[in-house]
Every structure is written in structure tokens, then in C-alpha cells.
Design a protein around this motif. Structure first.
Motif, PDB file in Angstrom:
ATOM      1  N   LEU A  73     -16.242 -31.503 -10.491  1.00  0.00           N
ATOM      2  CA  LEU A  73     -17.419 -31.585 -11.356  1.00  0.00           C
ATOM      3  C   LEU A  73     -17.044 -31.370 -12.821  1.00  0.00           C
ATOM      4  CD1 LEU A  73     -19.994 -29.573  -9.196  1.00  0.00           C
ATOM      5  CD2 LEU A  73     -19.958 -32.043  -9.553  1.00  0.00           C
ATOM      6  N   ILE A  74     -16.139 -30.430 -13.084  1.00  0.00           N
ATOM      7  CA  ILE A  74     -15.732 -30.134 -14.458  1.00  0.00           C
ATOM      8  C   ILE A  74     -15.005 -31.330 -15.071  1.00  0.00           C
ATOM      9  CG2 ILE A  74     -14.204 -28.705 -15.868  1.00  0.00           C
ATOM     10  CD1 ILE A  74     -16.762 -27.305 -15.121  1.00  0.00           C
ATOM     11  N   ARG A  75     -14.192 -32.000 -14.267  1.00  0.00           N
ATOM     12  CA  ARG A  75     -13.491 -33.178 -14.780  1.00  0.00           C
ATOM     13  C   ARG A  75     -14.488 -34.245 -15.236  1.00  0.00           C
ATOM     14  NH1 ARG A  75      -9.691 -32.210 -10.563  1.00  0.00           N
ATOM     15  NH2 ARG A  75     -10.759 -33.728  -9.211  1.00  0.00           N
ATOM     16  N   ASN A 107     -18.564 -35.197 -21.850  1.00  0.00           N
ATOM     17  CA  ASN A 107     -18.805 -34.336 -23.016  1.00  0.00           C
ATOM     18  C   ASN A 107     -17.466 -33.906 -23.606  1.00  0.00           C
ATOM     19  OD1 ASN A 107     -21.942 -33.688 -22.585  1.00  0.00           O
ATOM     20  ND2 ASN A 107     -20.895 -33.482 -20.594  1.00  0.00           N
ATOM     21  N   PRO A 108     -16.775 -34.811 -24.276  1.00  0.00           N
ATOM     22  CA  PRO A 108     -15.426 -34.494 -24.767  1.00  0.00           C
ATOM     23  C   PRO A 108     -15.407 -33.400 -25.829  1.00  0.00           C
ATOM     24  CG  PRO A 108     -16.199 -36.599 -25.647  1.00  0.00           C
ATOM     25  CD  PRO A 108     -17.194 -36.190 -24.620  1.00  0.00           C
ATOM     26  N   ASP A 109     -16.531 -33.161 -26.514  1.00  0.00           N
ATOM     27  CA  ASP A 109     -16.551 -32.150 -27.566  1.00  0.00           C
ATOM     28  C   ASP A 109     -16.893 -30.754 -27.036  1.00  0.00           C
ATOM     29  OD1 ASP A 109     -15.995 -34.129 -29.427  1.00  0.00           O
ATOM     30  OD2 ASP A 109     -18.137 -34.575 -29.752  1.00  0.00           O
ATOM     31  N   THR A 110     -17.175 -30.628 -25.770  1.00  0.00           N
ATOM     32  CA  THR A 110     -17.563 -29.332 -25.181  1.00  0.00           C
ATOM     33  C   THR A 110     -16.389 -28.754 -24.398  1.00  0.00           C
ATOM     34  OG1 THR A 110     -19.853 -30.079 -24.995  1.00  0.00           O
ATOM     35  CG2 THR A 110     -19.216 -28.157 -23.685  1.00  0.00           C
ATOM     36  N   ARG A 111     -16.149 -27.473 -24.616  1.00  0.00           N
ATOM     37  CA  ARG A 111     -15.056 -26.780 -23.910  1.00  0.00           C
ATOM     38  C   ARG A 111     -15.635 -26.055 -22.684  1.00  0.00           C
ATOM     39  NH1 ARG A 111     -12.759 -21.630 -24.924  1.00  0.00           N
ATOM     40  NH2 ARG A 111     -14.135 -21.477 -26.737  1.00  0.00           N
ATOM     41  N   PHE A 112     -15.001 -26.275 -21.535  1.00  0.00           N
ATOM     42  CA  PHE A 112     -15.453 -25.655 -20.288  1.00  0.00           C
ATOM     43  C   PHE A 112     -14.432 -24.591 -19.858  1.00  0.00           C
ATOM     44  CE2 PHE A 112     -17.592 -29.684 -20.436  1.00  0.00           C
ATOM     45  CZ  PHE A 112     -18.844 -29.439 -19.882  1.00  0.00           C
ATOM     46  N   GLU A 113     -14.893 -23.365 -19.691  1.00  0.00           N
ATOM     47  CA  GLU A 113     -14.039 -22.254 -19.256  1.00  0.00           C
ATOM     48  C   GLU A 113     -14.417 -21.857 -17.827  1.00  0.00           C
ATOM     49  OE1 GLU A 113     -14.281 -18.993 -21.917  1.00  0.00           O
ATOM     50  OE2 GLU A 113     -13.737 -20.163 -23.701  1.00  0.00           O
ATOM     51  N   LEU A 114     -13.399 -21.645 -16.978  1.00  0.00           N
ATOM     52  CA  LEU A 114     -13.619 -21.262 -15.578  1.00  0.00           C
ATOM     53  C   LEU A 114     -13.061 -19.871 -15.324  1.00  0.00           C
ATOM     54  CD1 LEU A 114     -12.671 -24.569 -13.713  1.00  0.00           C
ATOM     55  CD2 LEU A 114     -14.897 -23.833 -14.550  1.00  0.00           C
ATOM     56  N   LYS A 115     -13.847 -19.046 -14.693  1.00  0.00           N
ATOM     57  CA  LYS A 115     -13.408 -17.711 -14.264  1.00  0.00           C
ATOM     58  C   LYS A 115     -13.825 -17.545 -12.804  1.00  0.00           C
ATOM     59  CE  LYS A 115     -14.132 -15.787 -18.906  1.00  0.00           C
ATOM     60  NZ  LYS A 115     -14.872 -14.768 -19.701  1.00  0.00           N
ATOM     61  N   ARG A 123     -25.598 -30.248 -22.023  1.00  0.00           N
ATOM     62  CA  ARG A 123     -26.561 -30.955 -22.874  1.00  0.00           C
ATOM     63  C   ARG A 123     -26.977 -30.105 -24.080  1.00  0.00           C
ATOM     64  NH1 ARG A 123     -30.792 -31.741 -19.360  1.00  0.00           N
ATOM     65  NH2 ARG A 123     -29.607 -33.460 -18.441  1.00  0.00           N
ATOM     66  N   PHE A 124     -27.075 -28.769 -23.872  1.00  0.00           N
ATOM     67  CA  PHE A 124     -27.590 -27.901 -24.935  1.00  0.00           C
ATOM     68  C   PHE A 124     -26.528 -27.017 -25.575  1.00  0.00           C
ATOM     69  CE2 PHE A 124     -31.252 -28.858 -22.256  1.00  0.00           C
ATOM     70  CZ  PHE A 124     -32.195 -29.234 -23.198  1.00  0.00           C
ATOM     71  N   ALA A 125     -25.263 -27.035 -25.064  1.00  0.00           N
ATOM     72  CA  ALA A 125     -24.226 -26.157 -25.602  1.00  0.00           C
ATOM     73  C   ALA A 125     -23.809 -26.609 -26.989  1.00  0.00           C
ATOM     74  CB  ALA A 125     -23.019 -26.144 -24.675  1.00  0.00           C
ATOM     75  N   ALA A 126     -23.487 -25.613 -27.833  1.00  0.00           N
ATOM     76  CA  ALA A 126     -22.959 -25.931 -29.170  1.00  0.00           C
ATOM     77  C   ALA A 126     -21.496 -26.314 -29.061  1.00  0.00           C
ATOM     78  CB  ALA A 126     -23.153 -24.743 -30.106  1.00  0.00           C
ATOM     79  N   ALA A 127     -20.728 -25.559 -28.290  1.00  0.00           N
ATOM     80  CA  ALA A 127     -19.295 -25.856 -28.190  1.00  0.00           C
ATOM     81  C   ALA A 127     -18.691 -25.456 -26.850  1.00  0.00           C
ATOM     82  CB  ALA A 127     -18.532 -25.150 -29.321  1.00  0.00           C
ATOM     83  N   VAL A 170     -22.680 -17.489  -8.730  1.00  0.00           N
ATOM     84  CA  VAL A 170     -22.165 -18.467  -9.695  1.00  0.00           C
ATOM     85  C   VAL A 170     -23.031 -18.375 -10.952  1.00  0.00           C
ATOM     86  CG1 VAL A 170     -21.638 -20.894 -10.152  1.00  0.00           C
ATOM     87  CG2 VAL A 170     -21.442 -19.990  -7.817  1.00  0.00           C
ATOM     88  N   THR A 171     -22.385 -18.190 -12.107  1.00  0.00           N
ATOM     89  CA  THR A 171     -23.130 -18.173 -13.378  1.00  0.00           C
ATOM     90  C   THR A 171     -22.587 -19.270 -14.281  1.00  0.00           C
ATOM     91  OG1 THR A 171     -21.641 -16.549 -14.373  1.00  0.00           O
ATOM     92  CG2 THR A 171     -23.551 -15.701 -13.211  1.00  0.00           C
ATOM     93  N   VAL A 172     -23.518 -19.961 -14.930  1.00  0.00           N
ATOM     94  CA  VAL A 172     -23.174 -21.007 -15.901  1.00  0.00           C
ATOM     95  C   VAL A 172     -23.864 -20.621 -17.211  1.00  0.00           C
ATOM     96  CG1 VAL A 172     -23.275 -23.452 -16.461  1.00  0.00           C
ATOM     97  CG2 VAL A 172     -23.002 -22.735 -14.073  1.00  0.00           C
ATOM     98  N   GLU A 173     -23.062 -20.384 -18.241  1.00  0.00           N
ATOM     99  CA  GLU A 173     -23.605 -19.897 -19.513  1.00  0.00           C
ATOM    100  C   GLU A 173     -23.130 -20.790 -20.661  1.00  0.00           C
ATOM    101  OE1 GLU A 173     -23.422 -15.817 -22.229  1.00  0.00           O
ATOM    102  OE2 GLU A 173     -22.739 -15.813 -20.129  1.00  0.00           O
ATOM    103  N   ASP A 174     -24.047 -21.104 -21.568  1.00  0.00           N
ATOM    104  CA  ASP A 174     -23.679 -21.912 -22.735  1.00  0.00           C
ATOM    105  C   ASP A 174     -23.950 -21.126 -24.016  1.00  0.00           C
ATOM    106  OD1 ASP A 174     -26.435 -22.533 -23.835  1.00  0.00           O
ATOM    107  OD2 ASP A 174     -26.653 -23.337 -21.805  1.00  0.00           O
ATOM    108  N   ASP A 175     -23.518 -21.671 -25.128  1.00  0.00           N
ATOM    109  CA  ASP A 175     -23.718 -21.019 -26.423  1.00  0.00           C
ATOM    110  C   ASP A 175     -24.755 -21.767 -27.260  1.00  0.00           C
ATOM    111  OD1 ASP A 175     -22.243 -23.261 -26.834  1.00  0.00           O
ATOM    112  OD2 ASP A 175     -20.724 -22.318 -28.118  1.00  0.00           O
ATOM    113  N   GLY A 176     -25.713 -22.393 -26.565  1.00  0.00           N
ATOM    114  CA  GLY A 176     -26.758 -23.139 -27.253  1.00  0.00           C
ATOM    115  C   GLY A 176     -27.881 -22.239 -27.735  1.00  0.00           C
TER     116      GLY A 176
END
Length: 465
Positions: free
Chosen positions: A319-321, A327-335, A362-366, A392-398
Motif C-alpha cells: 500500500l505504501i508503494r 504522492n511523490p511529495d509526501t514522506r511516509f514513515e513506518l514504525k 490527501r491532507f498531509a503537508a509533508a 494501527v495509527t495513521v497520523e499526518d501533519d495537515g
């Protein structure tokens, strides 16, 4: 082995019974041996008493005469507790005869009412001599001549002999029974472990099924366990057939409804705008409801299946791939915690987590951060047997959402930001799928200021012991 283990129960019961049986045997055998030893001691005193009687008579001068030879040196040694004594009775007045061991000491005579004679005109009674020896005395009275002159004959023995003999025997007895008990405990333990070994094999076979490493209980079991294994295999087969039948029915229903709904949407385009909007809205609502309830039926059909399992890490990485390409401008971090396995169909995992990733991107800044690990404190509700859950938590910086906006966002079809593409169904679908699996879903403001989505999903239960 746990406290509720069948092996522990049987072993404790066998041990308790063996301990009670051995202690009872020890007490009974010891008591019987003491009785036999005391009876033999009385017989010895009786034999010595008769020997004294046969050795004593009335001699010259009307006095007691005789020199008993009892063949025991203890009757010649002072203070040993081994004595014999002959005393004249009635009008027969003469000096008594006594063993060398008694010396000048006298032995008191108990009252006839306290210790009566038996049918053989004998009596046995305990006594303590002046030297502290505990004695048993054998006594009788014998007429010595035709004139009726009689004498009291007494022979005593030291009870220490009996106590030492009993102590020696009981020591050996308790040691022997203790060794027998220990050996029996070991043999019982080995027998129980060997006898219950098929149950352990059945448990491991079930664990392999739960872990997805096998689809049936394999192996040959004793006739007491084989019917259970056969029934479990039949249950698994029946469960698999139900799931497959449900999937087939879901597919057939989806296929049969897809075309009519598509025709309605097509025809709506040819209608006047005022009529087209109504038909289109209702057809889309029908399409959404069909999709929702078909998913619920599919999930309900396989929710309790022991074969439903999805490796979380490779599914998330796929899914991340996709998200990174979109979304090439968004960085995805996995923990992620290692080895997470969900008790869900892969399609449902992809739909829930995929919707959250899509919404966050869709709403993340970066940055979008995905965290997954064991869930703590989740209570799934009554009747649910799974004990392991994954959070499972999914968090954005939007920009995030306010509490009132979070309530609106979870409603089906509601879109708070019309400038972004979407149908407004994603979060409600996630909530519905999580609810169908007895999990949980919630939204809150994250530490980065954006939206934090928390999803609790069932994990494969590996510990079934």
C-alpha cells in the motif's frame, strides 16, 4: 505446566492418593508390627515365667528353694529391668527368692481389681522400677504342695527392647515406603506425560492451523482423541465451504446488480437535469448500499474463520508503494512491531488501511506516519474469544479536525473539504469494517497537529494452550 493443566491435575491427584495410601499403610503396618512385637514379648515373659515355676519348689526347712536358669545374662546384671521374683502367699511364711539383677529392690504389686487375672490365671501389666526402667510384668500364683502352700511368681522384662525393635522396623518401613512413593511418583509422572502426549500433539496441530501453517489436524491419534480430531477437521471443512459459498453468493449478487445500476446511471444522463440529479443520486445511493451490505455479508461469513489471516507488514508495504507513487511529495514513515498477523481477509485489511493512508496523504503537508503494534486494553465485547489485538495509527501533519468536525467526518458521504477529490465514504467504510471485526476506530488530533486515526483490528491468536 499451568495451574489449570490437565497433566498437573492428574499428577496432583495421583500424588495425593499415593501419599494418603502410603501414610495409611505405614501407620497400619507399624501398629500391627507393634502389636505382634508386644504379643511376642508377652509370650517370652510367659515362657520365662513357666521356667521359673518349674525351677522353684519347697525345700528342706519349709523354705523356697530353686535356682532358675533362664539363659539370659540380663537377669544376673543389676538395674537392667529383667527380673524374676517368687514370694510366698498366705500362711506360708518364708523368705522370697529373687534374681541377682533385682538385688534388695522390691516390685510393688498392683491391686487385683485394677489388673485382674485372665482365664489362665495370668496377668500382664506395665510398671516402672526404681531405676526408671519401663517394665512389663508377667505374674501368676501357683500352689506348691499338697498342704496348699502357694507362691506368687513374677517375671519382668524391659520394654526398651520392644521400643528399639519397633523403632528399627518403622525406620526401615518409612524409608522403604518413601522410596516406593518417590519411585511411584516418578513412574506416575512419566506415565501421565506419556498418556497425555497425544493431547499435546493435538494442541500443536491446532496451533499450526491457527498460525496458518496447516489447514487440517494431521496425524494418527488414540481412539479416545481421534473422533475429536475428525470432528474438528469436519468443522474446518464446513467453515471453509460456508466461506466459499458466501463469497460466491456475494460475487453473484454484485454481478447481477452492477449492470442494472449502471443502466440507471446511463439513462439518468439522458433525462432533464432536474430529473437526472434525483435518479443519479438514488442510483449512487443504491450502489453504495449494495457495496456496503455485500461487504458486511462477506466479512460476517468469514469473521470467525481460523483460516482468515494476513501478514500485515508486506500488505502495508504494498500500500505504501502505491501511495508514494501517487504522492511523490509526501514522506511516509513506518514504525511496525515485527511479526504482526491479522485475523482478517487481505481485501479488508487493504480497504481499511488503504482508506486511512489515502485520506492522510490527501491532507498531509509533508509527512504521514504509520505505527502498528499490539493493542492494550481493548475490550471487544461479549462472546468474542480472540485475545490478541493490533493497533494501527495513521497520523499526518495537515490541518487536522476539530471535535465537531470529527463527528461529521465519520458520517457516510460527508465531505468537509469539497476542494479535495473523494466521495466521503472512506472513513465510514473503515468504521464499518472495524466494527464487523469487533475492533475499534477513532479520530483525534495528533502530536504533529494533524489528524490521527487509530484502528484496532483482531490478530491471530497463537497461544491457544
Amino acid at each position: 505446566m499451568r495451574a489449570r493443566s490437565l497433566t498437573v491435575r492428574v499428577l496432583l491427584l495421583a500424588t495425593a492418593w499415593s501419599a494418603v495410601a502410603l501414610v495409611t499403610m505405614a501407620v497400619v503396618i507399624s501398629a500391627l508390627y507393634r502389636q505382634g512385637t508386644e504379643r511376642g514379648f508377652n509370650n517370652l515373659l510367659r515362657a520365662q515365667l513357666y521356667n521359673v515355676i518349674n525351677s522353684v519348689s519347697i525345700g528342706d526347712g519349709d523354705s523356697l528353694a530353686g535356682s532358675p536358669e533362664l539363659g539370659d545374662l540380663r537377669f544376673s546384671q543389676p538395674k537392667t529391668g529383667w527380673y524374676w521374683l517368687v514370694e510366698p502367699l498366705g500362711n506360708f511364711s518364708t523368705a522370697p527368692l529373687a534374681s541377682t539383677s533385682l538385688g534388695l529392690t522390691d516390685l510393688p504389686v498392683p491391686d487385683i481389681n485394677t489388673v485382674p487375672f485372665d482365664d489362665h490365671y495370668e496377668r500382664f501389666y506395665p510398671m516402672t522400677d526404681p531405676y526408671g526402667n519401663h517394665l512389663r510384668v508377667a505374674e501368676t500364683e501357683v500352689v506348691l504342695d499338697a498342704n496348699g502352700r502357694a507362691a506368687r511368681f513374677r517375671v519382668s522384662g524391659n520394654l526398651d527392647v520392644v521400643e528399639e525393635d519397633v523403632r528399627f522396623f518403622t525406620t526401615r518401613l518409612y524409608t522403604g515406603l518413601a522410596l516406593i512413593g518417590l519411585g511411584g511418583l516418578i513412574v506416575n509422572g512419566l506415565a501421565i506425560l506419556y498418556g497425555l502426549k497425544p493431547l499435546e500433539r493435538a494442541r500443536r496441530a491446532l496451533e499450526r492451523i491457527r498460525a496458518g501453517e496447516a489447514e487440517r489436524i494431521e496425524g494418527v491419534f488414540p481412539r479416545e482423541i481421534q473422533p475429536l480430531a475428525n470432528e474438528i477437521n469436519a468443522l474446518i471443512d464446513s467453515n471453509r465451504r460456508i466461506v466459499e459459498r458466501a463469497r460466491m453468493q456475494v460475487g453473484n449478487l454484485a454481478h447481477s446488480l452492477k449492470t442494472p445500476i449502471a443502466v440507471l446511471l446511463n439513462e439518468a444522463r439522458a433525462l432533464p437535469k432536474s430529473q437526472a440529479s434525483v435518479v443519479t443520486a438514488q442510483a449512487e445511493a443504491m450502489q453504495s448500499q449494495v457495496s456496503t451490505y455485500l461487504n458486511r455479508a462477506r466479512i460476517a461469513a468469514q469473521r470467525e474463520s481460523v483460516l482468515a489471516r494476513t501478514e500485515f507488514e508486506p500488505t502495508l508495504e504494498r500500500l505504501i508503494r502505491v501511495m508514494r507513487r501517487l504522492n511523490p511529495d509526501t514522506r511516509f514513515e513506518l514504525k511496525l512491531a515485527p511479526g504482526l498477523v491479522l485475523a482478517m481477509e487481505q481485501q479488508d485489511v487493504e480497504e481499511t488501511v488503504g482508506n486511512l493512508l489515502e485520506n492522510a496523504a490527501r491532507f498531509a503537508a509533508a509527512t504521514v506516519v504509520v505505527t502498528a503494534g499490539p493493542a492494550e486494553g481493548h475490550e471487544p465485547g461479549e462472546g468474542v474469544t480472540r485475545r490478541n489485538w493490533i493497533e494501527v495509527t495513521v497520523e499526518d501533519d495537515g490541518p487536522g479536525l476539530e471535535p465537531g468536525e470529527i463527528v461529521e467526518a465519520l458520517k457516510r458521504g460527508r465531505r468537509l473539504d469539497e476542494s479535495k477529490p473523494g466521495t466521503g465514504l472512506g472513513l465510514s467504510i473503515v468504521n464499518e469494517i472495524a466494527s464487523e471485526y469487533q475492533g475499534a476506530f477513532g479520530l483525534s488530533r495528533g502530536a504533529r497537529g494533524g489528524l490521527r486515526a487509530r484502528l484496532v483490528l483482531p490478530a491471530v491468536t497463537r497461544d491457544i494452550a
